[in-house]
Structures are given as structure tokens and as C-alpha cells.
Design an enzyme around this catalytic site. Structure first.
Site, PDB file in Angstrom:
ATOM      1  N   SER A 188     -30.746  39.309  67.858  1.00 39.74           N
ATOM      2  CA  SER A 188     -29.308  38.994  67.782  1.00 39.74           C
ATOM      3  C   SER A 188     -29.081  37.552  67.367  1.00 39.74           C
ATOM      4  O   SER A 188     -29.863  36.670  67.686  1.00 39.74           O
ATOM      5  CB  SER A 188     -28.635  39.231  69.131  1.00 39.74           C
ATOM      6  OG  SER A 188     -27.265  38.859  69.035  1.00 39.74           O
ATOM      7  N   LYS A 205     -30.851  45.630  73.325  1.00 42.24           N
ATOM      8  CA  LYS A 205     -30.026  45.138  72.207  1.00 42.24           C
ATOM      9  C   LYS A 205     -28.745  45.964  72.084  1.00 42.24           C
ATOM     10  O   LYS A 205     -27.667  45.432  71.805  1.00 42.24           O
ATOM     11  CB  LYS A 205     -30.818  45.166  70.895  1.00 42.24           C
ATOM     12  CG  LYS A 205     -29.977  44.776  69.661  1.00 42.24           C
ATOM     13  CD  LYS A 205     -29.523  43.345  69.731  1.00 42.24           C
ATOM     14  CE  LYS A 205     -28.532  42.809  68.750  1.00 42.24           C
ATOM     15  NZ  LYS A 205     -28.025  43.465  67.627  1.00 42.24           N
ATOM     16  N   HIS A 222     -26.432  44.788  74.679  1.00 41.26           N
ATOM     17  CA  HIS A 222     -25.914  43.488  74.213  1.00 41.26           C
ATOM     18  C   HIS A 222     -24.721  43.714  73.287  1.00 41.26           C
ATOM     19  O   HIS A 222     -23.675  43.070  73.408  1.00 41.26           O
ATOM     20  CB  HIS A 222     -27.019  42.705  73.488  1.00 41.26           C
ATOM     21  CG  HIS A 222     -26.514  41.546  72.679  1.00 41.26           C
ATOM     22  ND1 HIS A 222     -25.906  41.705  71.450  1.00 41.26           N
ATOM     23  CD2 HIS A 222     -26.473  40.218  72.929  1.00 41.26           C
ATOM     24  CE1 HIS A 222     -25.525  40.526  70.987  1.00 41.26           C
ATOM     25  NE2 HIS A 222     -25.871  39.601  71.867  1.00 41.26           N
ATOM     26  N   ASN A 223     -24.878  44.621  72.358  1.00 46.32           N
ATOM     27  CA  ASN A 223     -23.795  44.869  71.396  1.00 46.32           C
ATOM     28  C   ASN A 223     -22.578  45.507  72.063  1.00 46.32           C
ATOM     29  O   ASN A 223     -21.443  45.191  71.710  1.00 46.32           O
ATOM     30  CB  ASN A 223     -24.296  45.738  70.241  1.00 46.32           C
ATOM     31  CG  ASN A 223     -25.067  44.923  69.216  1.00 46.32           C
ATOM     32  OD1 ASN A 223     -25.697  43.918  69.557  1.00 46.32           O
ATOM     33  ND2 ASN A 223     -25.040  45.335  67.970  1.00 46.32           N
ATOM     34  N   GLU A 253     -20.849  42.812  73.596  1.00 44.88           N
ATOM     35  CA  GLU A 253     -20.224  42.056  72.487  1.00 44.88           C
ATOM     36  C   GLU A 253     -18.882  42.714  72.104  1.00 44.88           C
ATOM     37  O   GLU A 253     -17.869  42.022  71.943  1.00 44.88           O
ATOM     38  CB  GLU A 253     -21.199  42.050  71.314  1.00 44.88           C
ATOM     39  CG  GLU A 253     -20.690  41.489  70.006  1.00 44.88           C
ATOM     40  CD  GLU A 253     -21.733  41.691  68.878  1.00 44.88           C
ATOM     41  OE1 GLU A 253     -22.889  41.256  69.041  1.00 44.88           O
ATOM     42  OE2 GLU A 253     -21.374  42.282  67.841  1.00 44.88           O
TER      43      GLU A 253
HETATM   44  C1  6PG Z   1     -25.924  40.573  66.663  1.00 44.74           C
HETATM   45  C2  6PG Z   1     -24.806  41.458  66.185  1.00 44.74           C
HETATM   46  C3  6PG Z   1     -25.305  42.246  65.016  1.00 44.74           C
HETATM   47  C4  6PG Z   1     -24.204  42.800  64.146  1.00 44.74           C
HETATM   48  C5  6PG Z   1     -23.573  44.007  64.703  1.00 44.74           C
HETATM   49  C6  6PG Z   1     -22.128  44.182  64.295  1.00 44.74           C
HETATM   50  O1  6PG Z   1     -26.262  40.716  67.823  1.00 44.74           O
HETATM   51  O2  6PG Z   1     -26.412  39.758  65.883  1.00 44.74           O
HETATM   52  O3  6PG Z   1     -24.405  42.331  67.178  1.00 44.74           O
HETATM   53  O4  6PG Z   1     -26.189  43.202  65.504  1.00 44.74           O
HETATM   54  O5  6PG Z   1     -23.289  41.825  63.812  1.00 44.74           O
HETATM   55  O6  6PG Z   1     -24.326  45.060  64.192  1.00 44.74           O
HETATM   56  O7  6PG Z   1     -21.810  45.395  64.752  1.00 44.74           O
HETATM   57  P1  6PG Z   1     -20.523  46.196  64.364  1.00 44.74           P
HETATM   58  O8  6PG Z   1     -20.507  46.298  62.858  1.00 44.74           O
HETATM   59  O9  6PG Z   1     -20.702  47.484  65.033  1.00 44.74           O
HETATM   60  O10 6PG Z   1     -19.371  45.386  64.867  1.00 44.74           O
END
Ligand code: 6PG
Length: 479
Positions: free
Chosen positions: A131, A185, A188-189, A192
Site C-alpha cells: 500500500s 491488505k 486495509h482497503n 480506507e
Molecule cells: C493502496 C490503495 C490501492 C488503490 C486501491 C484503490 O493501499 O495503495 O488502496 O490499493 O489505490 O486499489 O481502490 P479503489 O479503486 O477500489 O478505490
């Protein structure tokens, strides 16, 4: 190149993330080989960054021959079939002890399948989350490897060399067995998504509900970023809200951006995984739903025209209330995310260490925040008599419990005022509803049980005899 003329590591897939990761390895003194299906792109990358001294292979066969043994190959290809295709091609080329790392955003069940496949092969497999976006890949990401432990020990020095560093340490740790790295991960997302949704809702309340000029909104986020909410996502929000529209002098770019959010799938996967593991994560689910509704722009436009709900000014809410609502909802969201990690670790035998996971999220990744050091400290507490270390739920850790209690009045004022004035706050309100449900020892589910027994003889437990399932022939008014 060393005296044997061999490279120490290879990156397969030199797109934005892979290319930057390869350059990051090289900047730490590693001899890096690279391969990309579109070979001219790979050569162009190497030529554009001569300082990295990337050695480009024109085929996977050639790439494998460039590496010292046991070989280390990091795949940075699109999640999905591309990973299996590269593994199929590498399989006959690899030898005993060679290590293949999948560094993409792979679905953890795909990683389970690949881990199982590697068990019958001489090579070893590691599913690894990365990430930090493209800049993080280049300058220091947060790295979440899982799977083969022997492979982790061999990967540890180069990964520690490229990972972000925060006051809590180097942002890479072994996340656990099997697909743990990709599961971590994914969560984490999901977190996010939750953070982004909560920030977006508070921004909309300031702007649409309270009529603040954009400058005041940006300044408030910049100020919050100097306190307990200090985090990458709050920091970039202040920057974003000040950015001018390059096509419209005097206007701000944020006003020109269509309100239709994209998503690649990791948030949805988190919600599905949570349901499958029996863990409620309503804040993250609300964030995924909000993105889905945002995407239905034309439908929303028609619905607004047809239903014309009254939307008024937010009353009785202070800036501190907004900050408290955001912070308390964040505690709710992280409590849910870590509960999911805990449950999955137990169900799937990952052996994950929640304090370590919080620690590697303190730097490099998209959700990096000072708040995560407090979470690390909470999970690093003395062992509980049974079960894993730390609190049963993050929100039950004494300082987080006290934090939420202090913020509860402001949190309620914000959600109530937003609802009264017709402003949607799905993330803030789902978080508060979760908190209120969690803290209600006797809830409303008695009636659900009665209804299930009434129409389907599904049985229920009495309060005076839990564990004993009984059925009632319910008196029916219609007979
Ligand atoms: C990270 C981000 C990365 C990416 C996502 C965006 O941790 O660096 O999460 O993995 O920016 O895939 O995800 P979406 O397109 O689903 O918002």
C-alpha cells in the site's frame, strides 16, 4: 550485477506500481532484473531511469536465468487471471527453493488457491499486500507479506530495505500463514473506504449543511491534521480542497469533479468476507453502498426531481462536534476492521498479530495515521486469560472507550442534525447505530426470533434457559 553476473531479485510487471517498486529496490543497492510483456515499455523504463541500472529481460526464460538462486521474483501484474498466467509460465522454469511473490491486490481466496498449488511444487509462494500508491511504491510503501515463512526470511532484507519507516519502526511484517498478506491488505482497503466516506460526509456537512466557504473547510482539515486526526487522508483532503481548476480560472477543481465514485473491488470483498466470517462491519459496508449509490448518478438525478426532499441548514452543530463525530466513527470503523482480522485469523489459522498489523500501517500506506500507533499500543497489551492479546474489541480498550464516551454527545448531535436537515451521512450514522447496538445488552432480536419461530418453527431460546431451543404454537388472530 555481482561477481557471478546475477541479479538479486526480479520484478515482473513494470507498470506504475511495479516500475516504482523495482526502482525502490535498486535505490537500496539491490541488483534488479525486470520483465514486462510489452518489452519496449520495460526498456523505456530502464532508459528513463539509468540510475536504477535495471536489467531488462525479453522473456521470462531469460529473466529466470539472470537471477541468483534461490531466485526471488516479485509479480506486480494485474490481480486475477494475469497472476495465474505468469505462474503457469514460471512453473517449469523454477527450481527448488525459488520464491514467487504476488504483490498485487489479489483476492485472498485466489491466494489460498495459489498457496495450495505451490505446496506440490518445488517453488515457494508469498501473497503480499503493498500500500501507498505509486509514490509509496517508489519511496517506501507499507508491505504486508504472508504465506511461506522460509520465503519470508529470504525476502525480509530487501523488503525491510524498501519499506516505509515510521516512529513505530519499519513498515513490513510477516502477516501470517496462507493468504494472510492479501487478507490484511483487503481489510486495509476496506478501512480506507470507511475513512474516505467519513471525510467526504463531514466535508459535505460543512459545505452544504453549514454553508462554509471551501477555504474554511480546507483550513479546518489542515488544523485537524495537527491533532489526533493527523493522517495522510486528512492531509490530502486539505490539499485537494484548495486545488484550482486548471480549466476555469478562479474556480476550485473539487467543484468540477463528477460525484461518481469508482471502485476496483477490495471494499466489496471486505464486506463479503466480513459477512462470511460473521463480523458486522457497517461503517465499511456503508462506504461501499455509498460508492454504489454515487455511481447511479442519473437515477439520483431523477429521484431528486421526482421526490424533492427538503434539505435545510444544519442547526446546533459546532466544528468540534464534527471532529468528534469523525473521530468516534473512525474508532468504530477500525474496531470493525480489526475484529474482522481477528475473526479471520482464528477461522483461517493465519496467526496474525494485530499489534504488528497496526504498526506497519503507521507509515507508508493510504490509511497511515498517528491514531494507528494508539491502536498498536492497545493490541500490544498483556495477554488476556483466553484468546489473543489485547482487548476483545478495540473500542473496549480503556483509552478508546474513554475517547468514545467523551465524543458521544457531539457524535449524536451531528447525526441527528444531519438527519433532521436531510443531509445523508451513511458512514457516520451506521457507525453510531453500530455503537448503540453493541452497547445494548438486551436488543430487539427477541422479536426476530419470535417471528422466525412463528412462520418457520425455527425455535428460540428463553432468557431463563439459554441454550435450550423451544418451539411455540403461536396463537393466530386470523384463524
Ligand atoms: C493502496 C490503495 C490501492 C488503490 C486501491 C484503490 O493501499 O495503495 O488502496 O490499493 O489505490 O486499489 O481502490 P479503489 O479503486 O477500489 O478505490
Amino acid at each position: 550485477m555481482n561477481e557471478t553476473g546475477l541479479c538479486e531479485l526480479a520484478v515482473v510487471g513494470l507498470g506504475v506500481m511495479g516500475g516504482n517498486l523495482a526502482r525502490n529496490f535498486a535505490s537500496r543497492g539491490l541488483r534488479v532484473a525486470g520483465y514486462q510483456r510489452t518489452v519496449e515499455h520495460a526498456h523505456a523504463l530502464a532508459a528513463a531511469h539509468p540510475e536504477a541500472r535495471l536489467r531488462i529481460a525479453d522473456s521470462l526464460e531469460a529473466l529466470v536465468k539472470m537471477l541468483e538462486r534461490p531466485r526471488r521474483l516479485v509479480l506486480m501484474v494485474n490481480a486475477g487471471p494475469a497472476v495465474d498466467s505468469v505462474l503457469d509460465q514460471l512453473d517449469p522454469l523454477l527450481e527448488d527453493g525459488d520464491i514467487v511473490v504476488d504483490g498485487g491486490n489479489s483476492l485472498y481466496t485466489d491466494t489460498d488457491r495459489r498457496v495450495a498449488r505451490a505446496e506440490s511444487r518445488p517453488w515457494r509462494f508469498v501473497g503480499m499486500g503493498v500500500s501507498g500508491g505509486s509514490e509509496g511504491a517508489l519511496l517506501g510503501p507499507s508491505i504486508m507479506p504472508g504465506g511461506d515463512r522460509y520465503a519470508w526470511e529470504r525476502l525480509r532484507p530487501p523488503l525491510e530495505a524498501i519499506a516505509a519507516r515510521s516512529p513505530s519502526g519499519v513498515c513490513v511484517t510477516y502477516c501470517g500463514r496462507g493468504s494472510a498478506g492479501h487478507f490484511v491488505k483487503m481489510v486495509h482497503n476496506g478501512i480506507e473506504y470507511g475513512d474516505m466516506q467519513l471525510i467526504a460526509e463531514v466535508t459535505a456537512l460543512m459545505r452544504e449543511g453549514m454553508g462554509w466557504p471551501w477555504g474554511q473547510v480546507a483550513d479546518t482539515f489542515a488544523e485537524w491534521n495537527r491533532g489526533e486526526l493527523e493522517s495522510y487522508l486528512i492531509e490530502i483532503t486539505a490539499d485537494i480542497l484548495r486545488a484550482p481548476d486548471p480549466q476555469n480560472p478562479g474556480a476550485l477543481l473539487v467543484d468540477a469533479i463528477l460525484d461518481r465514485a469508482g471502485q476496483k473491488g477490495t471494499g466489496k470483498w471486505t464486506v463479503v468476507a466480513a459477512a462470511e466470517h460473521g463480523v458486522p462491519i457497517p461503517t465499511i459496508a456503508a462506504a461501499v453502498d455509498a460508492r454504489l449509490l454515487s455511481a447511479a448518478k442519473e437515477l439520483r438525478t431523477r429521484a431528486e426531481a421526482a421526490l424533492r426532499p427538503a434539505r435545510g441548514v444544519i442547526q446546533g452543530v459546532s466544528p468540534d462536534d464534527l471532529r468528534d463525530a469523525l473521530y468516534a466513527s473512525k474508532i468504530a470503523s477500525y474496531t470493525q476492521g480489526f475484529a474482522l482480522l481477528q475473526a479471520a485469523s482464528e477461522a483461517r489459522d493465519y496467526g496474525a498479530n494485530l499489534a504488528e498489523i497496526a504498526r506497519i500501517w503507521t507509515g507508508g500506506c493510504i490509511i497511515r495515521a498517528v491514531f494507528l500507533e494508539r491502536i498498536r499500543a492497545a493490541f500490544a497489551q498483556a495477554p488476556r486469560p483466553s484468546g489473543p492479546d489485547g482487548p476483545e474489541l478495540l473500542v473496549l480498550a480503556p483509552d478508546f472507550a474513554a475517547d468514545v464516551a467523551r465524543r458521544l454527545p457531539g457524535w449524536r448531535r451531528v447525526v441527528a442534525a444531519a438527519a433532521a436537515a436531510g443531509h445523508p451521512v451513511p458512514g457516520l450514522s451506521a457507525s453510531l447505530a453500530w455503537f448503540d447496538t453493541l452497547t445494548q445488552a438486551r436488543g430487539s432480536a427477541s422479536l426476530i426470533q419470535a417471528q422466525r419461530d412463528y412462520f418457520g418453527s425455527h425455535t428460540y431460546e428463553r432468557v431463563d434457559a439459554p441454550g435450550v431451543f423451544v418451539h411455540t404454537e403461536w396463537p393466530k388472530s386470523s384463524q
